[in-house]
Scaffold this active site. Structure first.
Site, PDB file in Angstrom:
ATOM      1  N   CYS A   5       0.831  -1.206   0.000  1.00  0.00           N
ATOM      2  CA  CYS A   5       0.000   0.000   0.000  1.00  0.00           C
ATOM      3  C   CYS A   5       0.867   1.258   0.000  1.00  0.00           C
ATOM      4  O   CYS A   5       0.631   2.195  -0.763  1.00  0.00           O
ATOM      5  CB  CYS A   5      -0.931  -0.012   1.212  1.00  0.00           C
ATOM      6  SG  CYS A   5      -2.143   1.328   1.225  1.00  0.00           S
ATOM      7  N   CYS A   6       1.897   1.283   0.843  1.00  0.00           N
ATOM      8  CA  CYS A   6       2.792   2.446   0.907  1.00  0.00           C
ATOM      9  C   CYS A   6       3.524   2.649  -0.417  1.00  0.00           C
ATOM     10  O   CYS A   6       3.777   3.783  -0.829  1.00  0.00           O
ATOM     11  CB  CYS A   6       3.804   2.282   2.036  1.00  0.00           C
ATOM     12  SG  CYS A   6       3.132   2.575   3.687  1.00  0.00           S
ATOM     13  N   CYS A  35      -1.076   7.862   7.773  1.00  0.00           N
ATOM     14  CA  CYS A  35      -2.431   7.632   7.287  1.00  0.00           C
ATOM     15  C   CYS A  35      -3.359   7.263   8.448  1.00  0.00           C
ATOM     16  O   CYS A  35      -2.923   6.660   9.434  1.00  0.00           O
ATOM     17  CB  CYS A  35      -2.435   6.516   6.240  1.00  0.00           C
ATOM     18  SG  CYS A  35      -1.615   6.953   4.701  1.00  0.00           S
ATOM     19  N   CYS A  75      -3.501   3.635   9.726  1.00  0.00           N
ATOM     20  CA  CYS A  75      -2.207   3.087  10.141  1.00  0.00           C
ATOM     21  C   CYS A  75      -1.566   3.850  11.289  1.00  0.00           C
ATOM     22  O   CYS A  75      -0.392   3.619  11.616  1.00  0.00           O
ATOM     23  CB  CYS A  75      -1.250   3.066   8.946  1.00  0.00           C
ATOM     24  SG  CYS A  75      -1.894   2.185   7.511  1.00  0.00           S
ATOM     25  N   CYS A  89       8.249   3.543   5.860  1.00  0.00           N
ATOM     26  CA  CYS A  89       7.314   3.234   4.775  1.00  0.00           C
ATOM     27  C   CYS A  89       8.014   3.098   3.432  1.00  0.00           C
ATOM     28  O   CYS A  89       7.435   2.612   2.475  1.00  0.00           O
ATOM     29  CB  CYS A  89       6.245   4.327   4.678  1.00  0.00           C
ATOM     30  SG  CYS A  89       6.905   5.954   4.282  1.00  0.00           S
TER      31      CYS A  89
END
EC number: 1.8.4.10
Length: 244
Positions: A116-117, A205, A208, A233
């Site tokens: 995702c990152c 985020c 997270c 990240c």
């Protein structure tokens, strides 16, 4: 600046210089080719110092699409407070939509945050830095004892540089502590993210990030479901290389 300069020598000679001196060096060498990275957390200190050294600074911020509402409001507060443009970088929909379609919006809880990152943060940053010669970040050594203890004030970016196009990275706040950052913010009455008043220290985020408990390190509020020792990240992956 037309020729590369010795980052190791400069990092050594500027290691005990003030953040303002380091930023001044960056502006002197790169002028309009220097970009300020604003994460929407404590980087207001970096922006404030830069605005006092240059009348026209270039600032960008990553919008992952999953930030807290408070973070979006803070970004706009800073834009209005300093009368600056903040270029917002967004993920490539051609990469993001297949991920969401296949795995949903919270795949990182099962698969880890790397995928995702990579799409929401690293790819937009890589796209931006491809046309940039130097950037300045708000990294500090006390942010993560596992990965940022040795962050240099000036370095050749080991993550985004290429042999054909070196990218220079300035970390003017690297020697500042969290306490010094907040003293600066309060003394000058700078805007800050209201989430800090609710126990959030390191803010990323929304899904997270969570507040930390007393005596917990700030990075423990990031990706808390993972066992990973090195909580990065990928934006500053060079920290992991230097650690290894």
């Amino acid at each position: 600046m037309s020729q590369p300069f010795d980052t190791s020598a400069l990092a050594s000679s500027y290691s005990d210089k003030s953040p303002q001196d380091i930023l001044k060096l960056a502006f002197e060498h790169f002028v309009d080719d220097l970009w300020i990275s604003f994460s929407g957390a404590e980087d207001v200190v970096l922006v404030d110092m830069a605005c006092k050294l240059s009348k026209s600074i270039k600032v960008f911020s990553l919008d992952t699409g999953r930030l807290h509402p408070e973070t979006y409001r803070f970004i706009d507060q800073v834009r209005e407070h300093y009368g600056i443009t903040i270029e917002i970088l967004s993920p490539d929909s051609r990469l993001l939509e297949p991920l969401v379609k296949e795995k949903g919006l919270f795949s990182f809880y099962k698969d880890g945050h790397g995928e995702c990152c990579s799409i929401r943060k690293i790819e937009p940053l890589k796209r931006k830095l491809a046309d940039v010669r130097a950037w300045a970040t708000g990294q500090r050594r006390d942010q993560s004892p596992s990965t940022r203890t040795h962050v240099a004030v000036i370095e050749l970016d080991s993550t985004f540089s290429t042999p054909e196009k070196p990218l220079y990275k300035f970390n003017p706040l690297s020697a500042m502590t969290s306490e010094e950052v907040w003293t600066y913010i309060r003394m000058l009455e700078l805007p800050y993210n209201s989430l800090h008043e609710r126990g959030y220290i390191s803010i990323g985020c929304e899904p997270c990030t969570r507040p930390v408990l007393p005596n917990q390190h700030e990075r423990e509020g990031r990706w808390w479901w993972e066992e990973a020792t090195y909580k990065e990240c990928g934006l500053h992956a060079g920290n992991l290389i230097s650690k290894a």
